[in-house]
Structure formats: C-alpha cells, structure tokens
Design a protein around this motif. Structure first.
Motif, PDB file in Angstrom:
ATOM      1  N   LEU A  33      90.150  57.660  22.762  1.00 26.90           N
ATOM      2  CA  LEU A  33      90.497  59.074  22.642  1.00 26.90           C
ATOM      3  C   LEU A  33      91.764  59.416  23.398  1.00 26.90           C
ATOM      4  CD1 LEU A  33      86.964  60.634  23.018  1.00 26.90           C
ATOM      5  CD2 LEU A  33      88.476  60.891  21.071  1.00 26.90           C
ATOM      6  N   ALA A  34      91.978  58.753  24.523  1.00 29.84           N
ATOM      7  CA  ALA A  34      93.126  59.104  25.362  1.00 29.84           C
ATOM      8  C   ALA A  34      94.441  58.746  24.678  1.00 29.84           C
ATOM      9  CB  ALA A  34      93.023  58.389  26.702  1.00 29.84           C
ATOM     10  N   GLY A  35      94.376  57.892  23.662  1.00 25.05           N
ATOM     11  CA  GLY A  35      95.585  57.544  22.940  1.00 25.05           C
ATOM     12  C   GLY A  35      96.210  56.284  23.499  1.00 25.05           C
ATOM     13  N   ASP A  36      97.231  55.794  22.754  1.00 22.52           N
ATOM     14  CA  ASP A  36      97.811  54.509  23.097  1.00 22.52           C
ATOM     15  C   ASP A  36      98.469  54.506  24.461  1.00 22.52           C
ATOM     16  OD1 ASP A  36      96.942  53.976  20.648  1.00 22.52           O
ATOM     17  OD2 ASP A  36      98.883  53.663  19.716  1.00 22.52           O
ATOM     18  N   PRO A  40      95.041  55.726  33.181  1.00 17.32           N
ATOM     19  CA  PRO A  40      93.683  55.494  33.694  1.00 17.32           C
ATOM     20  C   PRO A  40      93.000  56.794  34.125  1.00 17.32           C
ATOM     21  CG  PRO A  40      95.198  53.869  34.585  1.00 17.32           C
ATOM     22  CD  PRO A  40      96.027  54.840  33.802  1.00 17.32           C
ATOM     23  N   GLN A  41      93.744  57.704  34.734  1.00 17.22           N
ATOM     24  CA  GLN A  41      93.143  58.963  35.189  1.00 17.22           C
ATOM     25  C   GLN A  41      92.629  59.778  34.012  1.00 17.22           C
ATOM     26  OE1 GLN A  41      95.951  57.643  36.043  1.00 17.22           O
ATOM     27  NE2 GLN A  41      96.568  58.037  38.153  1.00 17.22           N
ATOM     28  N   GLN A  42      93.446  59.822  32.946  1.00 19.32           N
ATOM     29  CA  GLN A  42      93.039  60.590  31.761  1.00 19.32           C
ATOM     30  C   GLN A  42      91.739  60.039  31.191  1.00 19.32           C
ATOM     31  OE1 GLN A  42      96.514  60.267  29.255  1.00 19.32           O
ATOM     32  NE2 GLN A  42      97.459  62.084  30.125  1.00 19.32           N
ATOM     33  N   GLU A  45      88.665  61.071  33.186  1.00 21.73           N
ATOM     34  CA  GLU A  45      88.356  62.481  32.924  1.00 21.73           C
ATOM     35  C   GLU A  45      87.561  62.629  31.620  1.00 21.73           C
ATOM     36  OE1 GLU A  45      91.783  65.090  32.460  1.00 21.73           O
ATOM     37  OE2 GLU A  45      92.111  64.898  34.624  1.00 21.73           O
TER      38      GLU A  45
ATOM     39  N   TRP C  46      96.066  66.833  24.801  1.00 23.37           N
ATOM     40  CA  TRP C  46      94.888  66.144  25.317  1.00 23.37           C
ATOM     41  C   TRP C  46      95.004  64.627  25.151  1.00 23.37           C
ATOM     42  CZ3 TRP C  46      90.392  63.587  23.350  1.00 23.37           C
ATOM     43  CH2 TRP C  46      89.281  63.614  24.210  1.00 23.37           C
ATOM     44  N   THR C  47      95.650  64.189  24.055  1.00 29.10           N
ATOM     45  CA  THR C  47      95.794  62.757  23.801  1.00 29.10           C
ATOM     46  C   THR C  47      97.262  62.412  23.577  1.00 29.10           C
ATOM     47  OG1 THR C  47      95.249  60.927  22.312  1.00 29.10           O
ATOM     48  CG2 THR C  47      95.375  63.099  21.327  1.00 29.10           C
ATOM     49  N   THR C  48      97.610  61.140  23.811  1.00 28.46           N
ATOM     50  CA  THR C  48      98.984  60.696  23.543  1.00 28.46           C
ATOM     51  C   THR C  48      99.085  60.054  22.160  1.00 28.46           C
ATOM     52  OG1 THR C  48      98.539  58.562  24.545  1.00 28.46           O
ATOM     53  CG2 THR C  48      99.466  60.263  25.972  1.00 28.46           C
ATOM     54  N   ALA C  49      97.982  60.050  21.405  1.00 23.16           N
ATOM     55  CA  ALA C  49      98.002  59.400  20.092  1.00 23.16           C
ATOM     56  C   ALA C  49      99.137  59.967  19.235  1.00 23.16           C
ATOM     57  CB  ALA C  49      96.659  59.585  19.390  1.00 23.16           C
ATOM     58  N   LYS C 120      99.111  67.167  32.343  1.00 22.59           N
ATOM     59  CA  LYS C 120      98.622  66.003  31.600  1.00 22.59           C
ATOM     60  C   LYS C 120      99.707  64.934  31.434  1.00 22.59           C
ATOM     61  CE  LYS C 120      94.932  64.800  29.174  1.00 22.59           C
ATOM     62  NZ  LYS C 120      93.540  64.968  29.530  1.00 22.59           N
ATOM     63  N   ASP C 121     100.885  65.341  31.028  1.00 21.33           N
ATOM     64  CA  ASP C 121     101.930  64.397  30.657  1.00 21.33           C
ATOM     65  C   ASP C 121     102.628  63.828  31.893  1.00 21.33           C
ATOM     66  OD1 ASP C 121     103.813  63.229  28.663  1.00 21.33           O
ATOM     67  OD2 ASP C 121     105.229  64.454  29.796  1.00 21.33           O
ATOM     68  N   SER C 162     105.130  61.643  22.629  1.00 18.61           N
ATOM     69  CA  SER C 162     103.906  62.002  23.362  1.00 18.61           C
ATOM     70  C   SER C 162     104.058  61.970  24.881  1.00 18.61           C
ATOM     71  CB  SER C 162     102.789  61.039  22.993  1.00 18.61           C
ATOM     72  OG  SER C 162     102.439  61.226  21.667  1.00 18.61           O
ATOM     73  N   ASN C 163     103.510  62.992  25.554  1.00 17.01           N
ATOM     74  CA  ASN C 163     103.049  64.270  25.022  1.00 17.01           C
ATOM     75  C   ASN C 163     104.237  65.232  24.902  1.00 17.01           C
ATOM     76  OD1 ASN C 163     100.802  63.309  27.193  1.00 17.01           O
ATOM     77  ND2 ASN C 163      99.813  64.127  25.366  1.00 17.01           N
ATOM     78  N   SER C 178      91.434  68.853  30.458  1.00 14.95           N
ATOM     79  CA  SER C 178      90.450  67.795  30.258  1.00 14.95           C
ATOM     80  C   SER C 178      89.595  68.065  29.027  1.00 14.95           C
ATOM     81  CB  SER C 178      89.555  67.685  31.486  1.00 14.95           C
ATOM     82  OG  SER C 178      88.926  68.925  31.727  1.00 14.95           O
ATOM     83  N   GLU C 179      89.718  69.261  28.458  1.00 12.92           N
ATOM     84  CA  GLU C 179      88.947  69.573  27.259  1.00 12.92           C
ATOM     85  C   GLU C 179      89.867  69.729  26.051  1.00 12.92           C
ATOM     86  OE1 GLU C 179      86.465  73.025  27.872  1.00 12.92           O
ATOM     87  OE2 GLU C 179      85.838  72.187  29.804  1.00 12.92           O
ATOM     88  N   GLN C 180      89.312  69.413  24.860  1.00 15.11           N
ATOM     89  CA  GLN C 180      90.123  69.590  23.657  1.00 15.11           C
ATOM     90  C   GLN C 180      90.145  71.042  23.231  1.00 15.11           C
ATOM     91  OE1 GLN C 180      89.501  66.980  20.224  1.00 15.11           O
ATOM     92  NE2 GLN C 180      88.408  65.595  21.577  1.00 15.11           N
ATOM     93  N   ASP C 433     110.124  57.279  23.481  1.00 14.62           N
ATOM     94  CA  ASP C 433     109.208  57.332  24.622  1.00 14.62           C
ATOM     95  C   ASP C 433     109.749  56.636  25.857  1.00 14.62           C
ATOM     96  OD1 ASP C 433     106.953  58.789  23.923  1.00 14.62           O
ATOM     97  OD2 ASP C 433     106.103  57.139  22.769  1.00 14.62           O
ATOM     98  N   ALA C 449      98.530  54.462  40.746  1.00 14.31           N
ATOM     99  CA  ALA C 449      98.978  55.522  39.848  1.00 14.31           C
ATOM    100  C   ALA C 449      99.775  54.971  38.673  1.00 14.31           C
ATOM    101  CB  ALA C 449      99.822  56.531  40.609  1.00 14.31           C
ATOM    102  N   ALA C 450     100.092  53.689  38.716  1.00 10.66           N
ATOM    103  CA  ALA C 450     100.929  53.110  37.669  1.00 10.66           C
ATOM    104  C   ALA C 450     100.135  52.924  36.389  1.00 10.66           C
ATOM    105  CB  ALA C 450     101.479  51.766  38.129  1.00 10.66           C
ATOM    106  N   TRP C 451     100.881  52.646  35.316  1.00 12.32           N
ATOM    107  CA  TRP C 451     100.267  52.385  34.011  1.00 12.32           C
ATOM    108  C   TRP C 451      99.542  51.045  34.085  1.00 12.32           C
ATOM    109  CZ3 TRP C 451     101.377  49.799  29.064  1.00 12.32           C
ATOM    110  CH2 TRP C 451     100.836  50.481  27.964  1.00 12.32           C
TER     111      TRP C 451
END
Lengths: 308, 316, 527
Positions: A33-36, A40-42, A45, C46-49, C120-121, C162-163, C178-180, C433, C449-451
């Motif tokens: 759901l969080a997307g590609d 990690p935090q998202q 949540e 809410w999502t990065t999709a 979020k972003d 995104s985002n 945190s909610e859609q 991106d 905190a990193a990816w």
C-alpha cells in the motif's frame, strides 16, 4: 435440508483455512500500500491503521464476527466493501461460465453420442483422441493459439475485453465467444468422453434392443431413450467440473482481460489484499458446494430411484 | 486443476469397460495384460523416453541452462553463436533459439523435463503417502474420522488452483513450495479413496475373522488393507502426475511458479508468452514437450486402470 | 398485463433512444488508455504508487509545475514574491480557480494541503523543517515564513513525481496523513467519475468544463492544461501482449508503458506512433543492504560496484540500444546536476579489481541474497544479470525470485538475510524522482531514517544538508558533485543505467501528446 445444513461446517473450515494461510505466510499488505518508494516509517503507520499489528487471534475474532453478520470486510486498496467489489465482477464470470457450458453441451453431447453410436470406427477414435488431447494442453496455450488465429489473422473476433450485456447483446456475445471456446476445450473433452461411455453402456440394455425391435428410428432411440438414461452421469460430471471451470476461469480471464472474479482473485493475491482474498475464496467455495448440492437434487429429478 | 486428476479417474474406466472385461476374462497374468493394452504400451514408452531425457540431460548436447548471454537474447531457432560459448567451444547452434536473457532454449527444455517430472512424481508420491496414512487412520480410528473428514471436505471445497496460487504466492517461491502447494489440494482425494477402500474391506469376512482372533491393528492394516490399495493408488498416482505437471505450468503462467532460474516447461512458456507473436518458439517447444508428456501419462493411466482395476470408479 | 404493455414499450424505447443518442458522441471523444498498472489508491499523498500520482494529475492541480527544462513555473499561483531576507514567501492564487463542485479554491485549502503533503513526502518533510509558519492573508493570498533561507521552496512545490504536492479542499486535506482520503473532489482539468469506477477494470474521468487553463503553451505539467476530449478511460489490461494487440486492432488509443521487447510489433504498424515523452527516462538502481555482512564492509561494497556494469543490465532488459544509454551521472544525464565525477566505475566490470578487494577485505564466501522480482516486466531480468556478474567478480550468490509485492514487503525487513532479510535488490526510478540529492531517496544516509538498505554516513548527511540550504545554483551543483563522489565511496547504491520507454498511441487518431515524466491527458485531440 440435512445436506444443506452439512455445508455450513464445510464453509467454516474453508474460512479458517484461508485466514490462517494468509496470516502465516510472509508478505505485507502495508508495504504494498505504501507504494514503490514508501519509507519504513510510512509502512509501520499503515500496519497500525489496518489493525495488522493486533494478535492473530484478535484479528480472527473480528473477521469471524463480521462474517456472521454478513460483512465480508473492506478491501485494503479500494476502500470499498468487498461485497461491492465482488458484485461488480460477478456478471463477466457468470456469463463466461454459462456460454462455456452452452458451447460444451452443444458440442460434447452430440459428438459423444455419435462416437458411441459409431463405436469402434475412425470417428470414434478421433473423438477419443481429442478427449485425451483436450486434457493435456494447458488452457493458456489454447487461448494464445485461438487469439493468434481468429483475432489476429482472420480478424473475426476482438483480441480482448468484455462488454456488459447492458451495452447490447451482440458486442457482449462477440467478445465472449473466443474465451468460451478456449475454456470449453478441456470441458468438451471431459463431457464427450462421459457421454460416449454412458450412452455405450445404455445401448447394451434390453429396453434399447426392445426399442429397436419395435422399429423406432435410430434418432428417436438415441435421443429419447439412450441419452435420457445417460443423463445422470453426465450431470454428475458437469457438477464436479464446476471446480475445473473455476480454475479455467482464472487463467482465461487473464488471457482475455475479462474483469471477472478470477482476475479479482489473482490481483488480490498478488497485492496481499487479505479481506478480498478471504472473501473470494469463500464465495468460490460456497458456489462449489452449492452447485454440488443442486446436482444431487437433480439426480432425484432425473432418476426417481435416488432420494435424499 | 487437481480436480482434474479426480475427474480423469472417474471417467476413464467407463470408456473401455467392455474391452477390459474381455481381457480379464482371458485370465492372463497382469504383465501380459498390460503388454496387450495399447494405451499402456504407448504411454509407457513415451514416459520411458522422457525419463531417459531427464536423466541424460547433461549428455544431450546441452549447455548450462542458467547461463545468460545478454548480447544473444531473443534469437530464432537455428541461430549460430559466433562468439565463444561459456565452456570455450566454438560454433554453438541455438537449436530452439534463445530467451530474453540469451539462455539456450533447447538446454532449458531438456533440463526442464527433469524438473517437470520431479514436480509430477513428487506431488504424486507425497500426496499418496500423506493420503494413505491419513486415510488409513480415518478409516480405522472412528472417533478421528469425523474430524478428519470435515477438514478434508473443507479443503476439497476450495478450488485446487486457487489454493495452490494462494499457497505459492504467499510464501517464498521455490521448487519445494510449489510441490507442496500442488500436493495439498490433491491429498483429500487420496484420503477419500483410501478411506472408502478401508471401509469396504472392514466388512469382508476374512478381515472380521482376523479381528476376532485378535490380530493387532498395524498388522491388520499391513496384511489386509494395504495390498488392496495398491492398484487404485497406482492408477490415481498416474493421473496426479499428469495434473501436477499441468498445474505447475499454470502457476508459472500466472507468475507464481518455480523461480525462473530453474527451468521448467511451465516457466519457459511463462517467460516466452510476452513475445509469443514475435518469437513463438519459447511457447511452442516446451508446449509440445508438455502436451506429449501429459498425453502419455494420461494414456498410461487409462490403460493401467482398465487393466488393473476396472471397477475403480465405483469406489469413489 | 396488457394495458401496461405500451407504457413498458415506450419506456424501453426511450431507454434505447437515450443510449443510442449518447453512445456515438462519447465513443468518439473518449480516450481509451492502458496504463502501466491498476489504480488502487485514490490518495496520491498517502501512497507513492505511480498510479495514484497519475490519478492526482487528472483530478488535482498544483501550485507550481516543472517544465521540460526542469525550470519551475507557477501553475495555480498567479504570482509570488520573496522578501529581501529570503525568509518570507508571499503567494497569490490565480482568480477563477474552483473545485469540481463549483466552490472557489482559497488559501484556506492550500495551507492544509501543503501541510498534509509535508508530513508524508521526503522532500516535503525537508521543506517543513525550514518552515516556521504559513498564514492566509486573504482568500487568494498566503505567506510562508522560513526559519532560515532554503533553496528548494518552489522546486519542492513543483515536485513532478511521487509524492506530488496536489492541492485538495480544506476538509479533505484535514485527513491525517496516516489515513486515506475518501473524497474525490479536486480542482484539476478532469473529474473522477466515481459512480462508474470499476476497481481493477476501468477508471473513468470526464472533462472539467469549469476548469480555467493558463494561457501559456503546455510544457510538462506547466502551462495551460486544455482538455480536448470529453473523457478519458483507463483500462486495466494485465497481459502486455493483449494490450499491444488491442492497440494494433484499434480497440484502445494509447499505451502508457509498452514493454520494450514488444516495440518491434508496433514499429511496423503505420497507424501507431511510438514517442519517448520522458526524454530523461528512468534509471535502474542497484541497492545494497548496509546492515548485514558482507555489505557492512565498505571494501566489499566497492567490490560489488566493480563487478557490475550498466550495459549488461540494459541489454538484458531493454535490448534495443535506441532505448538505453550508459550514463555515469547519478542525477541523470541531461539534467542540471549531471556530472561524471567519481561514478564511471559502473560503466565497465572489473572482475580482477573486485576479486582483489574481496581478498583484502577477507570475504568469507557468505552468499549474497539477491531479490529478483518476476512480475514487473522491466525488472525481471536484472536479478540474473547481477548474479552472473557478481559471481564473476568472486562473490557467492543466492538469487531468490519473488513477485514484486513480496519484494517490496521483504526489502523493508531489517533482519539478517538468513532470517527473511536481504543483501541486494534492484529497482528503477523515473528520472523526475531523482533529479537532486534531496528528492532522490537513495542518497539519504541517515541510518534508521534512510531508505531501505539503511546506509549510515555523517559526511553524506552534512553534504545533503548543505545542498538544501544553498540557494545559489552553481554552488548547488558543486555540492551535488561532492555528494555523487561520496555516494560512490561509501556505495549507498549504484546506478544501473538510464533507459527509455516510449508511449504508444494511434497516430491516425490522436494528436498533441505531451512530453513529461508522467502521461498527461490534456492537450490531446482525438479524431
């Protein structure tokens, strides 16, 4: 009634299986759901909002509770009730199943009867050869070959897609023909075989000889007596074959891009949409159980000696 | 699709009941009867060839099926490799072309025979082993019977392919997972068959006699029940082999099969299907092997059944 | 029964007539599109999709937007001023902006929208670190006050992928991030037809007739968004071959992402055009996990870097050299920050160097767990190529195949590779991106905190912070160069090559297809 009551524990078992299977396997809907590029935090949540951090027993309790009230839950992705998602997908799948059955019966029963009537000839051998072959070629290979020939070379049918019945009968049926033929190959193999065998058996019975002796024409004997008495095993196989049909539907729908329940299932599994997977499997199993129940009842209609 | 094995079994015996009855009447030995059955001979011969291919794969002019070669991807059958091959040889010919990673399709199809047969045989072996044990228990231990059969009914009600898809895609993909996922939906059918055999044998006078003289249960099972299950289980096993090979191909097609590193007919086709219109060879060759093998197994099953156990369907 | 019959007939006839009358018009002017995937989530914050981002561009509008030269232009904003101390930004919205229900877009909508996105972003979070306060001055004017000067304010608000900071109505933007969100009202050029949404099948957008486009010519998402069709329909087609067949047969008009291997089928068709609308393309990323052996050792990470090469990756996935480019610049060849400094090691495999480094580091043959995705067409072949090259470089590998969703779940796991974790995976990023070290997630070396991969390097973090504070473009470029050199020294990740995928559309029917990192559906006419 007793048989109807017996289906309830079966469906309960199905529900339990599916739930446990999903929860005990890896894969995390929150990550999907969080997307590609979700961080990690998202993900953490989202797990919390979906209630995925609750203990499994609590999750099971909640789901079963809702289920008893007829609530199949809400899809993680679409934020829509699963019931609604399923209802949107019912028409294509039912339409595909029905046209497949119609094609199958129209083709399989006659060739089965003819094969039985011409028992031992080359015609019979052809039918039997086809029936084994139909079992041995995967559905998707059949699908691709048909698309290649009839949609792309001869341009007789659209390559893919589905039109609702509400958009008109011709566009609807036009798009269903190829998928139905694809799906019916294996089914025709099955029913032709069983028809041939049943008719063959009946043809040896005394009353058929009597019928011939009375001077009734072939056609009448075959249709009125032989086929009628062969109906029970044929109906049985159609019933068991429903499970086969469901399997085939999953593959056929993805080859022809038909937005039915089969594709909903595959999409839901790949996306880890737990509520949808649970509901769809439950629905398929319910249909399977129900149809077999109906088939049992049909027996007593076709053959009054059988009672429940 | 595991439902397939059941259906095949149910319908097969009806077909040539007359012929097999004739054969039985002649009172030949089992082997003589088998040798006279065309289906058994043809199916068995093809299977023997496939088994040989699987065992001899490294000696059939193949290269490492996992060897990638990005510069030689998507080549049509018959293309000659003008570079030096990985093993240092010159003038390699891609007999069946290459796939999108430049792997040799011929080698993959030949090695794929191995994996597809392993899947088929393992699923048959496993489901029969598990089904036999559970079925025997269910048939003899009455208080467990109810529970076991409810569980089996539940499993049976889930369409086999959906169960397999869910099992594989939700756990990590691997040869063992796929085998297990195809096995589980097959088990209840074996259990039902074994249980019905047990139940019918219990009533036989000689078994009742054995019980009354105090023969212990394990001995009873081994001496009287097991031998009676051999013939039907061999027949059922054959059909399971055929259906398992097909199910594996379907799982691969849906993208939840054995990892592409390990070649199977199913995943060669799954990878080839994107380019079906341009390079049909990646569908046609493995498809041909698959169809021929499944056909052979099915014929073998029909033949075995007519010869060994013409009345099998009555037990199901 | 009989008396009712004529009424029933009449009603039926009316229905039929209605259907007939509306059908031809919509059939002509509906753009039928196959996107790269399903639309699942209708909340682009809410999502990065990417599908949710694409949805956002249809339904919402942005304050600023980037053009084809990656320059930033106002979009919803009419004008803005920056105070002399570079701390106060005053923005004025264009007149006539309206939500789909007709009510006006005001400053009171904009501020919570920025806040929700900013929570979020990653680039939004960085911006929020600098923002002291945002205030509405009047309905069309608002201010943003910074704690200290920040070089990326408008760049952040124009973030193209995104985002994307889409502007939503105040009530919707008040939803916790945190909610859609559960409403579909935007102020963008299209209206989402929620009644006719069939999840997993079709998504329908109709033209927003009240939309007031800017007068400039469109370039990427900047300029006038003039919608020239009546509706856009996104169809979900899982099977690429099927999608290509339907385009050739004319059943659809546009494919967003046809697999490169299928392009030869389309190249031969005179009615189909292939157009690379995203000239910067995309970049493969080879990502290592810094938490576990052997890649907790920088020398072994360098060895991996020496083993791989871009060409093998791209040959195996893209094939046709017209659609890929070997490129040493981590911030994308052709972009403002492009430089080759320190990063050409990825262009060629040096297996001897790799073996030497492994020997020095005392590599003990721990297998490298490579996660291979098997159902995202362009990524499928990366795993086996990485495996082959790493093995030639002296590594022992364990290639594990899984579907993309499993990979996404597993890459978030910090466990040891033998307990469900991982060592290496590969993915791809749209150029838009990763144009600078703040938006490109791979450069974040902030440990926890990193990816995913969790690199940990103070020097890198200091450089990134300096980049964010720098307001002078030339100096920003210098810092970016140092960041690239540092990224290669500590091996946060490696760039696996730049590749392009054209969109395919019916050239006999469509005109005006725009360039951009995203498929935009305004400006397109349909015959």
């Amino acid at each position: 009634m007793r048989r109807l009551a017996a289906t309830i524990p079966v469906l309960g078992m199905v529900a339990l299986f599916v739930f446990l299977m999903l929860r005990m396997t890896p894969g995390d809907p929150a990550a999907v759901l969080a997307g590609d590029n979700g961080t990690p935090q998202q993900i953490a949540e989202i797990r919390e909002t979906l209630g995925l951090d609750e203990p499994i027993l609590v999750q099971l309790g909640i789901w079963f509770g809702d289920l008893l009230q007829g609530d199949l839950g809400q899809s993680y992705f679409f934020k829509k009730d699963v019931t609604e998602l399923i209802l949107l997908r019912v028409e294509p799948t039912v339409a595909l199943a029905i046209t497949t059955l119609v094609i199958t019966v129209l083709v399989a029963v006659p060739i089965g009867v003819i094969a039985a009537y011409r028992h031992g000839t080359w015609l019979d051998r052809c039918v039997m050869g086809f029936s084994v072959f139909g079992f041995s070629v995967p559905v998707f290979v059949v699908g691709y070959i048909l698309i290649y020939l009839f949609a792309m070379q001869f341009k007789m049918f659209p390559v893919q897609g589905y039109k609702e019945l509400a958009d008109g009968f011709w566009p609807f049926i036009h798009r269903l023909i190829l998928p139905s033929i694809t799906l019916s190959v294996i089914y025709i193999a099955l029913i032709a075989r069983i028809t041939r065998a049943s008719v063959l058996e009946v043809l040896g019975e005394d009353y058929i000889r009597t019928a011939y002796a009375k001077g009734l024409p072939n056609r009448v004997v075959l249709l009125r007596h032989a086929l009628r008495n062969a109906a029970v095993p044929i109906v049985t196989v159609i019933g068991i074959g429903v499970a086969l049909l469901i399997s085939g539907v999953v593959v056929t729908e993805s080859v022809y891009n038909i937005p039915g329940l089969g594709r909903l299932t595959v999409d839901a599994v790949l996306g880890r949409d737990y509520p949808t997977i649970q509901a769809v499997i439950l629905v398929f199993s319910g249909v399977y159980v129900l149809i077999n129940l109906l088939i049992d009842l049909t027996y007593s209609f076709l053959d009054p000696r059988i009672r429940y | 699709m595991s439902d397939l094995s059941e259906l095949r079994q149910q319908t097969a015996g009806l077909v040539d009941a007359a012929a097999s009855a004739d054969a039985a009447a002649r009172k030949l030995s089992i082997w003589q009867r088998l040798a006279r059955n065309q289906s058994v001979v043809i199916g068995g011969a093809v299977m023997a060839v496939m088994l040989l291919v699987a065992i001899m794969a490294p000696f059939l002019g193949t290269m490492d099926p996992a060897e990638i070669n990005p510069a030689w991807r998507n080549k049509v059958p018959g293309t000659e490799l003008t570079d030096t091959a990985a093993d240092g040889s010159q003038g390699w010919v891609y007999r069946m072309g290459t796939d999108t990673l430049g792997r040799d399709t011929y080698s993959r199809v030949i090695y794929g025979t191995r994996v597809s047969l392993i899947v088929g045989l393992s699923v048959a072996g496993l489901s029969i082993a598990i089904g036999l044990v559970v079925g025997l228990i269910s048939g003899y231990v009455r208080w467990l019977d109810g529970i076991i059969m409810r569980v089996m009914d539940g499993l049976m009600a889930i369409p086999g392919i959906l169960l397999a898809i869910a099992l594989v895609s939700l756990s990590s993909a691997g040869l063992d997972t796929v085998i297990l996922a195809i096995t589980i939906p097959e088990v209840p059918r074996v259990v039902r068959l074994v249980r019905s055999i047990v139940l019918s044998i219990r009533e036989e006078p000689y078994v009742e006699a054995a019980i009354s003289v105090g023969t212990r249960l394990p001995l009873l099972l081994i001496r009287h029940v097991l031998p009676n299950t051999v013939a039907p289980l061999i027949v059922m096993g054959t059909y399971i082999v055929a259906s398992a090979i097909l199910v594996e191909a379907i799982l691969s097609f849906l993208g939840v099969g054995i990892p592409p590193e390990i070649p199977t007919w199913g995943n060669i086709m799954a990878e080839g299907r994107l380019l079906f219109r341009i390079f049909p060879h990646n569908i046609l060759f493995p498809g041909l092997f698959l169809a021929v093998t499944v056909l052979a197994v099915n014929m073998l099953g029909d033949g075995l059944r007519d010869t060994l156990d013409p009345r099998l369907e009555k037990r199901m | 029964m009989r008396p009712n019959l004529p009424i029933g007939l009449a009603a039926g006839a009316a229905l039929v007539a209605g259907a007939v009358m509306s059908a031809p018009a919509s059939a002509d002017q509906t753009l039928r599109v196959v996107m790269h995937s399903d639309l699942k989530i209708v909340d682009p914050i809410w999502t990065t999709a990417y599908m949710s981002r694409n949805y956002g561009y249809m339904v919402y509008d942005t304050l600023f937007a980037m053009d084809a030269n990656t320059d930033v232009h106002p979009q919803m904003v009419e004008s803005y001023e920056v105070s002399a101390d570079k701390l106060t930004y005053t923005f004025t919205l264009r007149p006539g902006l309206a939500w789909h229900d007709g009510s006006p877009v005001t400053s009171a909508d904009v501020i919570p929208s920025i806040q929700r996105w900013g929570s979020k972003d990653s680039m939004g979070q960085k911006l929020m670190e600098f923002v002291a306060d945002m205030q509405a001055v009047d309905d069309r004017t608002f201010t943003m006050v910074l704690k200290e000067p920040y070089g990326l304010v408008t760049m952040s608000l124009a973030k193209p992928s995104s985002n994307v900071p889409f502007i939503m109505p105040a009530s919707v933007a008040a939803t916790p991030s945190s909610e859609q969100i559960s409403e579909y009202i935007g102020s963008g050029p299209f209206v989402f037809d929620v009644e006719n949404w069939k999840p997993g099948d079709t998504v329908l957008f109709t033209r927003n007739d009240n939309y007031q486009p800017r007068s400039e010519t469109p370039s990427w998402a900047s300029g006038g968004k003039v919608v020239k069709v009546e509706a856009v329909e996104w169809l979900s087609v899982k099977d690429h071959q099927t999608a290509v067949n339907s385009l050739i047969e004319g059943e659809i008009d546009y494919i967003e992402s046809p697999p490169n291997d299928l392009l030869p089928l389309l190249e031969g068709d005179e009615n189909v055009a292939l157009k690379v609308i995203n000239p910067l393309g995309a970049q493969f990323m080879f990502r290592l996990n810094h938490l576990h052996p052997p890649f907790d050792n920088v020398k072994i990470r360098r060895a991996a870097l020496a083993s791989i090469n871009q060409k093998d990756f791209m040959q195996a996935t893209i094939g046709d050299p017209a659609y890929y480019k070997e490129c040493a610049a981590m911030f994308i060849c052709g972009s403002a920050l492009a430089t080759d400094a320190g990063a050409d090691i990825v262009l060629k495999s040096d297996f001897e160097l790799s073996k030497k480094l492994l020997k020095e580091a005392g590599y003990d043959g721990t297998p490298i767990v490579i996660m291979q995705s098997t159902d995202v067409n362009v990524l499928n072949n990366l795993g086996p190529v990485a495996k082959a090259n790493l093995e030639k470089g002296g590594f022992v590998t364990d290639l594990q195949a899984m579907d993309w969703q499993t990979l996404v779940a597993r890459r978030a796991k910090r466990e040891h590779p033998s307990e469900g974790g991982w060592n290496v995976f590969m993915t791809s990023w749209t150029a838009a991106d990763i144009l600078n070290p703040i938006m490109a997630a791979g450069f974040n070396a902030g440990c926890d905190a990193a990816w995913f991969g969790w690199p940990c390097d103070e020097e890198m973090e200091a450089l990134r912070d300096a980049f964010a504070r720098e307001t002078d473009a030339a100096k920003q470029k210098e810092i970016a160069e140092q960041i690239q050199i540092r990224a290669m020294e500590v091996v946060t990740h490696a760039h696996g090559g730049q590749w392009y995928r054209p969109v395919a559309y019916r050239s006999d029917r469509l005109d005006g297809v725009l360039d951009g990192p995203v498929s935009y559906f305004w400006n397109i006419t349909k015959k």
